[in-house]
Design a protein around this motif. Sequence first.
Motif, PDB file in Angstrom:
ATOM      1  N   ASP A 346       0.831  -1.209   0.000  1.00  0.00           N
ATOM      2  CA  ASP A 346       0.000   0.000   0.000  1.00  0.00           C
ATOM      3  C   ASP A 346       0.865   1.259   0.000  1.00  0.00           C
ATOM      4  O   ASP A 346       0.520   2.261  -0.627  1.00  0.00           O
ATOM      5  N   THR A 347       1.981   1.195   0.725  1.00  0.00           N
ATOM      6  CA  THR A 347       2.909   2.322   0.800  1.00  0.00           C
ATOM      7  C   THR A 347       4.325   1.799   0.602  1.00  0.00           C
ATOM      8  O   THR A 347       4.690   0.763   1.170  1.00  0.00           O
ATOM      9  N   VAL A 348       5.127   2.524  -0.173  1.00  0.00           N
ATOM     10  CA  VAL A 348       6.526   2.159  -0.405  1.00  0.00           C
ATOM     11  C   VAL A 348       7.392   3.356  -0.024  1.00  0.00           C
ATOM     12  O   VAL A 348       7.139   4.483  -0.473  1.00  0.00           O
ATOM     13  N   LEU A 349       8.398   3.104   0.804  1.00  0.00           N
ATOM     14  CA  LEU A 349       9.302   4.157   1.279  1.00  0.00           C
ATOM     15  C   LEU A 349      10.733   3.788   0.923  1.00  0.00           C
ATOM     16  O   LEU A 349      11.233   2.738   1.339  1.00  0.00           O
ATOM     17  N   PHE A 350      11.396   4.637   0.137  1.00  0.00           N
ATOM     18  CA  PHE A 350      12.814   4.437  -0.182  1.00  0.00           C
ATOM     19  C   PHE A 350      13.655   5.312   0.741  1.00  0.00           C
ATOM     20  O   PHE A 350      13.349   6.490   0.944  1.00  0.00           O
ATOM     21  N   VAL A 351      14.727   4.719   1.264  1.00  0.00           N
ATOM     22  CA  VAL A 351      15.586   5.409   2.233  1.00  0.00           C
ATOM     23  C   VAL A 351      17.025   5.405   1.732  1.00  0.00           C
ATOM     24  O   VAL A 351      17.507   4.386   1.233  1.00  0.00           O
ATOM     25  N   GLY A 352      17.715   6.537   1.873  1.00  0.00           N
ATOM     26  CA  GLY A 352      19.137   6.572   1.565  1.00  0.00           C
ATOM     27  C   GLY A 352      19.483   7.438   0.382  1.00  0.00           C
ATOM     28  O   GLY A 352      18.626   8.125  -0.195  1.00  0.00           O
ATOM     29  N   PRO A 353      20.749   7.405  -0.032  1.00  0.00           N
ATOM     30  CA  PRO A 353      21.226   8.321  -1.067  1.00  0.00           C
ATOM     31  C   PRO A 353      20.607   8.104  -2.444  1.00  0.00           C
ATOM     32  O   PRO A 353      20.630   9.011  -3.274  1.00  0.00           O
ATOM     33  N   THR A 372       9.934   9.112   0.063  1.00  0.00           N
ATOM     34  CA  THR A 372      11.395   9.055   0.042  1.00  0.00           C
ATOM     35  C   THR A 372      11.944   9.749   1.281  1.00  0.00           C
ATOM     36  O   THR A 372      11.345  10.688   1.800  1.00  0.00           O
ATOM     37  N   ALA A 373      13.089   9.256   1.737  1.00  0.00           N
ATOM     38  CA  ALA A 373      13.759   9.835   2.910  1.00  0.00           C
ATOM     39  C   ALA A 373      15.249   9.601   2.778  1.00  0.00           C
ATOM     40  O   ALA A 373      15.681   8.564   2.274  1.00  0.00           O
ATOM     41  N   GLU A 374      16.027  10.571   3.238  1.00  0.00           N
ATOM     42  CA  GLU A 374      17.480  10.419   3.164  1.00  0.00           C
ATOM     43  C   GLU A 374      18.030   9.650   4.347  1.00  0.00           C
ATOM     44  O   GLU A 374      19.009   8.922   4.221  1.00  0.00           O
ATOM     45  N   THR A 375      17.436   9.806   5.523  1.00  0.00           N
ATOM     46  CA  THR A 375      17.982   9.209   6.737  1.00  0.00           C
ATOM     47  C   THR A 375      16.943   8.336   7.422  1.00  0.00           C
ATOM     48  O   THR A 375      15.742   8.390   7.128  1.00  0.00           O
ATOM     49  N   ALA A 376      17.419   7.543   8.396  1.00  0.00           N
ATOM     50  CA  ALA A 376      16.522   6.685   9.166  1.00  0.00           C
ATOM     51  C   ALA A 376      15.533   7.515   9.973  1.00  0.00           C
ATOM     52  O   ALA A 376      14.363   7.143  10.107  1.00  0.00           O
ATOM     53  N   ALA A 377      15.985   8.655  10.509  1.00  0.00           N
ATOM     54  CA  ALA A 377      15.087   9.507  11.294  1.00  0.00           C
ATOM     55  C   ALA A 377      13.965  10.066  10.419  1.00  0.00           C
ATOM     56  O   ALA A 377      12.788  10.094  10.829  1.00  0.00           O
ATOM     57  N   GLU A 378      14.302  10.495   9.206  1.00  0.00           N
ATOM     58  CA  GLU A 378      13.280  10.979   8.280  1.00  0.00           C
ATOM     59  C   GLU A 378      12.319   9.850   7.907  1.00  0.00           C
ATOM     60  O   GLU A 378      11.104  10.055   7.798  1.00  0.00           O
ATOM     61  N   ALA A 379      12.862   8.662   7.716  1.00  0.00           N
ATOM     62  CA  ALA A 379      12.022   7.518   7.363  1.00  0.00           C
ATOM     63  C   ALA A 379      11.037   7.205   8.478  1.00  0.00           C
ATOM     64  O   ALA A 379       9.854   6.947   8.232  1.00  0.00           O
ATOM     65  N   LEU A 380      11.513   7.238   9.718  1.00  0.00           N
ATOM     66  CA  LEU A 380      10.646   6.946  10.854  1.00  0.00           C
ATOM     67  C   LEU A 380       9.530   7.977  10.944  1.00  0.00           C
ATOM     68  O   LEU A 380       8.365   7.637  11.212  1.00  0.00           O
ATOM     69  N   ALA A 410      13.340   1.310  16.797  1.00  0.00           N
ATOM     70  CA  ALA A 410      12.536   2.479  17.161  1.00  0.00           C
ATOM     71  C   ALA A 410      11.056   2.122  17.243  1.00  0.00           C
ATOM     72  O   ALA A 410      10.355   2.546  18.171  1.00  0.00           O
ATOM     73  N   LEU A 411      10.562   1.319  16.297  1.00  0.00           N
ATOM     74  CA  LEU A 411       9.163   0.908  16.328  1.00  0.00           C
ATOM     75  C   LEU A 411       8.880  -0.003  17.516  1.00  0.00           C
ATOM     76  O   LEU A 411       7.731  -0.090  17.983  1.00  0.00           O
ATOM     77  N   SER A 412       9.931  -0.652  18.033  1.00  0.00           N
ATOM     78  CA  SER A 412       9.777  -1.514  19.211  1.00  0.00           C
ATOM     79  C   SER A 412       9.777  -0.721  20.511  1.00  0.00           C
ATOM     80  O   SER A 412       9.601  -1.295  21.584  1.00  0.00           O
ATOM     81  N   GLY A 413      10.007   0.588  20.409  1.00  0.00           N
ATOM     82  CA  GLY A 413       9.996   1.435  21.595  1.00  0.00           C
ATOM     83  C   GLY A 413      11.359   1.787  22.137  1.00  0.00           C
ATOM     84  O   GLY A 413      11.473   2.482  23.146  1.00  0.00           O
ATOM     85  N   GLN A 414      12.425   1.350  21.458  1.00  0.00           N
ATOM     86  CA  GLN A 414      13.777   1.655  21.922  1.00  0.00           C
ATOM     87  C   GLN A 414      14.212   3.018  21.405  1.00  0.00           C
ATOM     88  O   GLN A 414      13.898   3.398  20.271  1.00  0.00           O
ATOM     89  N   GLU A 415      14.927   3.775  22.246  1.00  0.00           N
ATOM     90  CA  GLU A 415      15.428   5.082  21.818  1.00  0.00           C
ATOM     91  C   GLU A 415      16.631   4.897  20.904  1.00  0.00           C
ATOM     92  O   GLU A 415      17.580   4.188  21.234  1.00  0.00           O
ATOM     93  N   VAL A 416      16.581   5.545  19.744  1.00  0.00           N
ATOM     94  CA  VAL A 416      17.647   5.428  18.750  1.00  0.00           C
ATOM     95  C   VAL A 416      18.207   6.820  18.486  1.00  0.00           C
ATOM     96  O   VAL A 416      17.506   7.697  17.980  1.00  0.00           O
ATOM     97  N   ALA A 417      19.469   7.019  18.842  1.00  0.00           N
ATOM     98  CA  ALA A 417      20.091   8.334  18.680  1.00  0.00           C
ATOM     99  C   ALA A 417      20.864   8.449  17.366  1.00  0.00           C
ATOM    100  O   ALA A 417      21.004   9.529  16.813  1.00  0.00           O
ATOM    101  N   CYS A 418      21.378   7.323  16.868  1.00  0.00           N
ATOM    102  CA  CYS A 418      22.233   7.358  15.680  1.00  0.00           C
ATOM    103  C   CYS A 418      21.400   7.547  14.416  1.00  0.00           C
ATOM    104  O   CYS A 418      20.397   6.868  14.213  1.00  0.00           O
ATOM    105  N   ASP A 419      21.845   8.474  13.560  1.00  0.00           N
ATOM    106  CA  ASP A 419      21.178   8.678  12.277  1.00  0.00           C
ATOM    107  C   ASP A 419      22.215   8.778  11.157  1.00  0.00           C
ATOM    108  O   ASP A 419      22.039   9.492  10.182  1.00  0.00           O
ATOM    109  N   ARG A 420      23.303   8.042  11.329  1.00  0.00           N
ATOM    110  CA  ARG A 420      24.363   8.063  10.325  1.00  0.00           C
ATOM    111  C   ARG A 420      23.894   7.455   9.006  1.00  0.00           C
ATOM    112  O   ARG A 420      23.067   6.561   8.977  1.00  0.00           O
ATOM    113  N   ILE A 421      24.458   7.956   7.922  1.00  0.00           N
ATOM    114  CA  ILE A 421      24.208   7.406   6.599  1.00  0.00           C
ATOM    115  C   ILE A 421      25.487   6.721   6.134  1.00  0.00           C
ATOM    116  O   ILE A 421      26.568   7.305   6.163  1.00  0.00           O
ATOM    117  N   GLY A 422      25.378   5.474   5.699  1.00  0.00           N
ATOM    118  CA  GLY A 422      26.534   4.760   5.171  1.00  0.00           C
ATOM    119  C   GLY A 422      27.685   4.679   6.144  1.00  0.00           C
ATOM    120  O   GLY A 422      28.823   4.971   5.802  1.00  0.00           O
TER     121      GLY A 422
END
Length: 437
Positions: A346-353, A372-380, A410-422
């Motif tokens: 129903d929905t497709v999300l592409f993440v990354g460069p 579309t999203a560049e980072t994991a934080a944007e994707a979330l 993150a969807l499991s409820g854990q705090e995720v601080a890292c948003d590094r790409i590659g």
Amino acid sequence: MALGPRFLRLAAPLIGPGGVDAAITLKRDAEGLAALLPARAWRALHPRLRVVGITGSCGKTTATGLIGAVLAEAGPVICSTRPWAASGAAARLSQGANARRPIGRLMLRARGDTRFFVAEMGGGDAGGLRQFARHLRPDIAVVTHVRLDHRSRYRNHEAVAADKGRLIAALPPEGLAILNADDPHVAAMRRLTRARVIACGRAEGADLRLLDASASLTEGLRLALSHDSRRITLATRFTSEIAVMPLMAAVAAGLAVGVAPARIRAVLEAAEPPPGRMRLHRLDSGIAVIDDSVKAPLYSVEQALDALAAAEAARKVAVIGTLSDLGSATSTKYRRVARQALAVADTVLFVGPWAGSVARLKAEAGAGRLLTAETAAEALAQLGPVLGPGALVLLKGSNNADHLERLLLALSGQEVACDRIGCGRHHRCEDCALLAP
């Protein structure tokens, strides 16, 4: 002082034209030899030890864990897949190291009572499998599939088969080859050895015959097998037919060393998929996540989308990160995958460069269907509005490039601080110090 590839490239004018890659190859061969020579000597001190080498373009980590679990029914095992579960416990598998240095070190843990050394053996570079074959000398060798997972290294299927076949060619006459009968490049490796061969698959003449296979998220993967006129059935926790060959290889290895079919069944039905390889997570929120985020060559993307298409869910979401081994026309291939995903989700999300390469399809897809999203934080942030109880999310990407596992955490409820790409790290995020704030 160690001379790394960067130093060698900087020294290119001194080494001479065309000599840098050769120098790097020689360096890696020397490092591999240094790792495996002690292992070779240690193996000679343990003549009763049987070495089991597993290779292939895909499925080798799963096969390694499953074979190790089954062979543990016949005696003490050292296995390259971790963490390890003893007989009677669920075999919780994870990504294991398959390079010469960690495998060489692992061999040094063998003791007098160790009966089997079970190791995933990757090519790594041009000399990897050649050195594994020469110095560890497998008694049992398994080849799962031949695919183009590393185009820059192999170029074509024949080159992949030639490299993987080194383990088969190294078998002694009293050894055992376990081969995928349904992959013509693997099946042809029978010609490389005088050892006994157990061919596994649907093909006519297979020694371990696949009679039927069905997979679903609710029922798991169920197999019906035939061996020497004996029927063997399995009701596993795996969710995709991708696991068929690893499971059959484990059955074949167990039967070959005398493990009772009932014990093989018990071990394999208790085993779970390795993290990041079509593993299903049911969250307290009512959302289900299929984590298939370790690697993403095109053939595996299609397999994952097939599994998503067959599943029943109130809403299906496909999250796709960096695709691997695409060769040329990269943007075109991303758009092709986008259309395939839109046909089942129903929905497709592409993440990354490379996410921007599908942006032109947004109007074609319809309002809000292609994101579309560049980072994991944007994707979330984009996932939030489209998820709810009953939703099924597929995470498909390349681990060291995307680490889409962060979305699961993150969807499991854990705090995720890292948003590094590659970030380039090969280990899982849950083991990384950068994950938490």
